[in-house]
Design an enzyme around this catalytic site. Structure first.
Site, PDB file in Angstrom:
ATOM      1  N   GLU A   1      28.177 -52.143 -22.859  1.00  0.00           N
ATOM      2  CA  GLU A   1      27.713 -50.947 -22.689  1.00  0.00           C
ATOM      3  C   GLU A   1      27.580 -50.891 -21.154  1.00  0.00           C
ATOM      4  O   GLU A   1      26.895 -51.169 -20.070  1.00  0.00           O
ATOM      5  CB  GLU A   1      26.300 -50.861 -23.909  1.00  0.00           C
ATOM      6  CG  GLU A   1      27.127 -51.511 -24.620  1.00  0.00           C
ATOM      7  CD  GLU A   1      25.266 -50.487 -26.201  1.00  0.00           C
ATOM      8  OE1 GLU A   1      26.005 -49.832 -26.651  1.00  0.00           O
ATOM      9  OE2 GLU A   1      23.826 -50.240 -24.764  1.00  0.00           O
TER      10      GLU A   1
ATOM     11  N   GLY B   1      24.754 -42.475 -22.272  1.00  0.00           N
ATOM     12  CA  GLY B   1      24.084 -41.371 -22.856  1.00  0.00           C
ATOM     13  C   GLY B   1      24.624 -40.279 -22.182  1.00  0.00           C
ATOM     14  O   GLY B   1      23.426 -39.537 -21.637  1.00  0.00           O
TER      15      GLY B   1
ATOM     16  N   ASN C   1      23.777 -47.097 -33.326  1.00  0.00           N
ATOM     17  CA  ASN C   1      22.056 -47.800 -32.631  1.00  0.00           C
ATOM     18  C   ASN C   1      21.753 -46.322 -32.033  1.00  0.00           C
ATOM     19  O   ASN C   1      21.954 -45.072 -31.816  1.00  0.00           O
ATOM     20  CB  ASN C   1      22.463 -48.218 -31.076  1.00  0.00           C
ATOM     21  CG  ASN C   1      21.435 -48.622 -30.700  1.00  0.00           C
ATOM     22  OD1 ASN C   1      20.233 -48.110 -31.470  1.00  0.00           O
ATOM     23  ND2 ASN C   1      21.284 -48.901 -29.461  1.00  0.00           N
ATOM     24  N   TRP C   2      20.821 -46.243 -33.343  1.00  0.00           N
ATOM     25  CA  TRP C   2      20.130 -44.393 -33.444  1.00  0.00           C
ATOM     26  C   TRP C   2      18.671 -44.831 -32.504  1.00  0.00           C
ATOM     27  O   TRP C   2      18.095 -44.009 -32.691  1.00  0.00           O
ATOM     28  CB  TRP C   2      19.371 -44.318 -35.145  1.00  0.00           C
ATOM     29  CG  TRP C   2      20.577 -44.646 -35.955  1.00  0.00           C
ATOM     30  CD1 TRP C   2      21.811 -44.640 -35.668  1.00  0.00           C
ATOM     31  CD2 TRP C   2      19.981 -44.947 -37.695  1.00  0.00           C
ATOM     32  NE1 TRP C   2      22.135 -44.304 -37.386  1.00  0.00           N
ATOM     33  CE2 TRP C   2      21.315 -43.894 -38.581  1.00  0.00           C
ATOM     34  CE3 TRP C   2      19.104 -44.121 -38.514  1.00  0.00           C
ATOM     35  CZ2 TRP C   2      21.299 -43.896 -39.305  1.00  0.00           C
ATOM     36  CZ3 TRP C   2      19.074 -43.887 -39.662  1.00  0.00           C
ATOM     37  CH2 TRP C   2      20.142 -44.222 -40.130  1.00  0.00           C
ATOM     38  N   LYS C   3      18.353 -45.499 -31.698  1.00  0.00           N
ATOM     39  CA  LYS C   3      16.822 -46.168 -30.747  1.00  0.00           C
ATOM     40  C   LYS C   3      16.186 -45.203 -31.524  1.00  0.00           C
ATOM     41  O   LYS C   3      16.188 -45.275 -32.531  1.00  0.00           O
ATOM     42  CB  LYS C   3      18.177 -45.475 -29.419  1.00  0.00           C
ATOM     43  CG  LYS C   3      19.074 -45.231 -28.810  1.00  0.00           C
ATOM     44  CD  LYS C   3      19.532 -44.797 -27.786  1.00  0.00           C
ATOM     45  CE  LYS C   3      21.201 -45.640 -27.509  1.00  0.00           C
ATOM     46  NZ  LYS C   3      21.769 -45.313 -26.021  1.00  0.00           N
TER      47      LYS C   3
ATOM     48  N   GLY D   1      25.713 -44.790 -29.939  1.00  0.00           N
ATOM     49  CA  GLY D   1      24.681 -43.646 -29.979  1.00  0.00           C
ATOM     50  C   GLY D   1      24.260 -43.000 -30.139  1.00  0.00           C
ATOM     51  O   GLY D   1      23.625 -42.337 -31.199  1.00  0.00           O
ATOM     52  N   GLY D   2      24.423 -41.198 -29.323  1.00  0.00           N
ATOM     53  CA  GLY D   2      23.930 -40.457 -29.723  1.00  0.00           C
ATOM     54  C   GLY D   2      25.201 -39.600 -30.708  1.00  0.00           C
ATOM     55  O   GLY D   2      25.212 -39.621 -31.774  1.00  0.00           O
TER      56      GLY D   2
END
Ligand code: 13P
Length: 255
Positions: A167, A173, A9-11, A234-235
């Protein structure tokens, strides 16, 4: 029996060109293997270039959101049909950032889950508790409400392709990860909820991903848990080296 799904998930990160470079670096490592499923979820503006980059590979594409109506006066929104047109097979729904910053409710998320299943877009329905909720012993209750609300009125026969992502909000994050045991406990509970709400067969085949500071250093022990069927990252999905290392950890466990 359940194939691992490793989803990035690159957001709201990377423009279309930066995304294309990252896609190329991931496809070069994960594009040919078939033992785990890999899905990249760029922002909307990166979908077209990412679609070109994954063409002919085993890497699939997902979006981070969409609007449940098929078309119309919804300024700023994107429909399921538009995403299918850009070769998306998956869509992330109900992410905690959308619940928190865009006031998305379980009822609205449920509309999107229904539309995505009708549109052959596989929903990745995100659920998870805040730190306050965990500390006051409400984790199972919060997750139950989000799973039941998100999947309301959906029949077992319609749930092909459904993916759930657990999640914990406090792990997103923050660098804090749920221990494998903590995550496994909630994943088992989610599978139990799927069995009650849909059917045992659906519960057994539905992949439940873990998300929240997953990285190469902790991926293997999380993925080794019985009810953890992949990751929503994510990150660590923004760098080919770390995302590829997580994919490789999954491939190793799968073989
Ligand atoms: P991080 O991996 O950056 O903690 O984000 C997890 C997440 O929100 C994926 O959807």
């Amino acid at each position: 029996m359940r194939k691992f799904l490793i989803a990035g998930n690159w957001k709201m990160n990377l423009n279309a060109d930066e995304g294309a470079d990252l896609v190329a670096d991931i496809v070069s490592v994960a594009g040919k293997q078939t033992s785990v499923n890999v899905c990249l979820c760029p922002p909307f503006t990166g979908l077209e270039s990412a679609a070109k980059g994954v063409e002919g590979s085993n890497v699939s594409l997902g979006a981070q959101n969409f609007h449940p109506e098929p078309s119309g006066a919804y300024t700023g929104e994107i429909s399921a049909g538009m995403l299918r047109h850009l070769y998306c097979s998956h869509v992330i729904l109900g992410h905690s950032e959308r619940r928190e910053y865009f006031s998305e409710t379980d009822a609205f998320i449920n509309q999107k889950v229904k539309t995505s299943l009708e549109s052959a877009l596989k929903p990745i329905l995100c659920v998870g508790e805040t730190l306050e909720q965990r500390e006051s012993g409400q984790t199972n209750e919060v997750v139950r409400k989000q799973v039941q609300g998100g999947l309301a009125e959906i029949m077992a026969s319609q749930s092909e392709g459904l993916v759930i992502a657990y999640e914990p909000v406090w792990a997103i994050g923050t660098g804090k990860t749920a221990t494998p045991e903590m995550a496994q406990e909630v994943h088992a509970e989610i599978r139990n909820l799927l069995s009650q709400q849909l059917s045992e067969e659906v519960a057994n085949r539905t992949r439940i991903l873990y998300g929240g500071s997953m990285k190469p250093e902790n991926a293997k022990e999380l993925l080794a848990q019985e009810d953890i069927d992949g990751g929503l990252i994510g990150g660590a999905s923004l760098k080919a080296s770390s995302f590829n290392a997580i994919i490789e950890a999954a491939i190793e466990l799968a073989s």
